[in-house]
Design a protein around this motif. Sequence first.
Motif, PDB file in Angstrom:
ATOM      1  N   GLU A  72       0.827  -1.195   0.000  1.00 15.60           N
ATOM      2  CA  GLU A  72       0.000   0.000   0.000  1.00 15.60           C
ATOM      3  C   GLU A  72       0.872   1.260   0.000  1.00 15.60           C
ATOM      4  N   GLU A  75       0.333   7.847   2.558  1.00 13.43           N
ATOM      5  CA  GLU A  75      -0.598   8.924   2.210  1.00 13.43           C
ATOM      6  C   GLU A  75       0.023   9.945   1.255  1.00 13.43           C
ATOM      7  N   LEU A  78       0.335   8.376  -2.190  1.00 12.54           N
ATOM      8  CA  LEU A  78      -1.005   8.182  -2.745  1.00 12.54           C
ATOM      9  C   LEU A  78      -1.498   9.490  -3.360  1.00 12.54           C
ATOM     10  N   GLN A  79      -1.297  10.599  -2.653  1.00 11.42           N
ATOM     11  CA  GLN A  79      -1.703  11.901  -3.179  1.00 11.42           C
ATOM     12  C   GLN A  79      -0.934  12.243  -4.451  1.00 11.42           C
ATOM     13  N   PRO A 112      -3.599   3.747  -8.426  1.00  8.61           N
ATOM     14  CA  PRO A 112      -3.897   3.164  -7.111  1.00  8.61           C
ATOM     15  C   PRO A 112      -5.318   2.609  -7.064  1.00  8.61           C
ATOM     16  N   SER A 114      -8.548   0.840  -4.606  1.00  6.80           N
ATOM     17  CA  SER A 114      -9.260   1.328  -3.424  1.00  6.80           C
ATOM     18  C   SER A 114      -8.481   1.108  -2.133  1.00  6.80           C
ATOM     19  N   GLU A 115      -7.516   0.202  -2.165  1.00  7.23           N
ATOM     20  CA  GLU A 115      -6.669  -0.063  -0.996  1.00  7.23           C
ATOM     21  C   GLU A 115      -5.371   0.758  -1.018  1.00  7.23           C
ATOM     22  N   GLY A 116      -5.138   1.490  -2.119  1.00  4.23           N
ATOM     23  CA  GLY A 116      -3.916   2.290  -2.230  1.00  4.23           C
ATOM     24  C   GLY A 116      -2.742   1.520  -2.798  1.00  4.23           C
ATOM     25  N   HIS A 142      -9.012   3.964  -7.042  1.00  5.79           N
ATOM     26  CA  HIS A 142      -9.156   4.745  -5.810  1.00  5.79           C
ATOM     27  C   HIS A 142     -10.249   5.792  -5.971  1.00  5.79           C
TER      28      HIS A 142
END
Length: 186
Positions: A72, A75, A78-79, A112, A114-116, A142
């Motif tokens: 994963e 944060e 991911l952004q 990504p 939904s879990e990243g 995502h």
Amino acid sequence: KSFILVWGRFLSAQRVAFKLTADCSPFLFKLPQHLADGFPKLMKVAGVRQIFDEKDYIASLQELKKQFGETELDERNLQVAIRLAVQLGETLQVSEVHPSEIQERWGTVYLPDSEGVMRPLPHLCFRNCPWLPDDANVQYVHSKIPWATCFQVGVKTRREEELNRHAVGIPYGQKEKLTNRLNRIL
């Protein structure tokens, strides 16, 4: 050569552009305004481009996949992945490249889920049918990636995925050899 100083780091011209509307660091950077205004000719000669193109965003997403593999994203990354995806979608819209051509031209695109976790584009679906129960075999893109971006890069919708899964062909055509059929007719 890495000689362009951006945020305390020396970068090569391939990672810097005059215009970039979102923060895509540590992969892609906007040229600082004082360098763009003070040395525009030098920057152009050095190879700094006006804007990034599709392959830059795709290569950055591939690099994220390489870094994190099947784990994963944190944060921050991911952004960054979401911003890279949005920039890719906008670039594809301007260049009018059809989503079916993307993989052929630039390789696998990763987004990504939904879990990243970074997943190949063909394995992802956009959740557009909230009334359908979630399927454990379906990986969703995502939720922070907008529909317009998903459409531009070619993410399938949940409806398309469900229809493809339940589509059953009806057999048709001649079942008897032509020679046997002619013998029976004569």
